[in-house]
Design an enzyme around this catalytic site. Structure first.
Site, PDB file in Angstrom:
ATOM      1  N   ARG A 114       0.832  -1.108   0.008  1.00 37.97           N
ATOM      2  CA  ARG A 114      -0.018   0.112  -0.065  1.00 37.97           C
ATOM      3  C   ARG A 114       1.018   1.320  -0.002  1.00 37.97           C
ATOM      4  NH1 ARG A 114      -3.216  -2.954  -1.462  1.00 37.97           N
ATOM      5  NH2 ARG A 114      -5.423  -3.527  -0.926  1.00 37.97           N
ATOM      6  N   GLU A 125      -3.336   8.089  -4.023  1.00 36.04           N
ATOM      7  CA  GLU A 125      -3.747   7.355  -5.305  1.00 36.04           C
ATOM      8  C   GLU A 125      -5.179   7.566  -5.419  1.00 36.04           C
ATOM      9  OE1 GLU A 125      -4.049   2.283  -5.716  1.00 36.04           O
ATOM     10  OE2 GLU A 125      -1.914   3.095  -4.732  1.00 36.04           O
ATOM     11  N   HIS A 176      -0.987   0.650  -9.551  1.00 35.91           N
ATOM     12  CA  HIS A 176      -1.989  -0.621  -8.890  1.00 35.91           C
ATOM     13  C   HIS A 176      -2.434  -1.732  -9.694  1.00 35.91           C
ATOM     14  CE1 HIS A 176      -3.822  -0.572  -4.499  1.00 35.91           C
ATOM     15  NE2 HIS A 176      -3.541  -1.959  -5.083  1.00 35.91           N
TER      16      HIS A 176
END
Length: 334
Positions: free
Chosen positions: A247, A276, A295
């Protein structure tokens, strides 16, 4: 008059606006065929989803809004098709009896391969080659200069922070490349057979200087947020690279940008960022020697087959009162 038989209901909200997460018809059919004792509802609208929440027993969803959770009078189990469950850990769920499972094993192989791809890309200077190709420039002379020469993974030290399903898959591939694998996990006394050396997570500072590649594969928890900042980056070799497939919040972004711009570390491969999505004008886009993969690490053409295999196995276990796979310790967040 005989009372109607109570129905056990499974609700699976489908993301029709995102093709990748739109539940395929064969998945829906497979669930209904094998688990005839359940009413399987694949909801394709917000209205349909909310209509079935009140008497839902099993909910398959990567996120559940708190206000929706509070409407669930019969809910016993939430299964997240994703690995991260931070978005589900509000007090009512954490403190309540509802079981929470995730799909970390579904994503382990593609995420491990993504971490390896980032390592290969940085070591072999692939981003520079792509830029030169776009410019139609034969950058061979530049590639022979000190600091730009491609390197090898063979013999390098790989430090993996978080040694769950993803970490184990990465370690097995790294060992095949003759890398030296060092792992950090909460309990290093078990499950670290693939490691050359194992440490507890609170020993991170002791191994940062060993890493040629530092891979973050740990869950997001209060303990891991911001775990890599200015102090940690300065303890790494100037030739080392940071790889984050966990993360974005595990890394302090400003500190990483400073480290890249000032040669504190050699590069970074980031599948995740903080914030993000990364805003258009964010300086991380332009930081030197950084490769960002949006991602996508968990994305795979085998996603749905692995997803249904895990869900079906857990449903069999659930319906026969056997222990479930991938149960989350809600107090720890993984």
């Amino acid at each position: 008059m005989t009372a109607p038989i109570a129905t056990r209901k499974l609700v699976y909200p489908s993301s029709a606006h995102v093709e990748y997460f739109d539940v395929p018809e064969w998945v829906e059919s497979s669930l209904r065929t094998e688990f005839s004792e359940l009413e399987v509802v694949v909801s394709r609208s917000r209205e349909q989803y909310q209509r079935h929440l009140e008497d839902c027993e099993i909910l398959v969803s990567w996120t559940v809004k708190r206000e929706d959770f509070l409407k669930c009078n019969k809910l016993l189990w939430i299964h997240s098709p994703m690995a991260g469950v931070t978005q589900l850990l509000y007090p009512e769920l954490v403190q309540g009896p509802v079981i929470l499972t995730n799909a970390t094993t579904v994503h382990a192989i593609p995420v491990a391969e993504q971490a390896l791809a980032l390592m290969f890309s940085l070591s072999r200077r692939i981003p520079a080659c792509v830029r030169w190709q776009d410019q139609r420039h034969w950058g061979q002379d530049e590639s022979w200069k000190t600091g730009h020469i491609p390197s090898e993974l063979d013999g390098k030290v790989l430090v993996i922070v978080g040694f769950g399903a993803i970490g184990r898959e990465l370690a097995s591939r790294a060992k095949a490349l003759k890398m030296r694998v060092v792992t950090l996990k909460r309990d290093p006394s078990r499950g670290t057979e693939l490691a050359d050396k194992s440490y507890s997570t609170d020993q991170l500072d002791e191994v940062l200087g060993e890493a040629d590649y530092l891979v973050l594969a740990a869950p997001e928890t209060p303990e891991t947020r911001g775990m890599i900042g200015k102090t940690e980056l300065q303890k790494m070799k100037p030739t080392a690279c940071l790889i984050n497939v966990a993360r974005g919040t595990l890394v302090k972004t400003d500190a990483l940008i400073h480290a890249l711009e000032n040669g504190v570390i050699a590069g970074a491969g980031l599948d995740v960022t903080d914030p993000e999505p990364l805003p258009h004008e964010h300086p991380l886009w332009a930081a030197p020697n950084v490769l960002i993969t949006l991602h996508l690490a968990g994305t795979s053409d085998r996603f749905w087959q692995r997803q249904i295999d895990l869900l079906a196995e857990n449903l069999r276990r659930y319906l026969t009162d056997k222990p479930l796979l991938n149960v989350i310790d809600k107090s720890r967040g993984y």
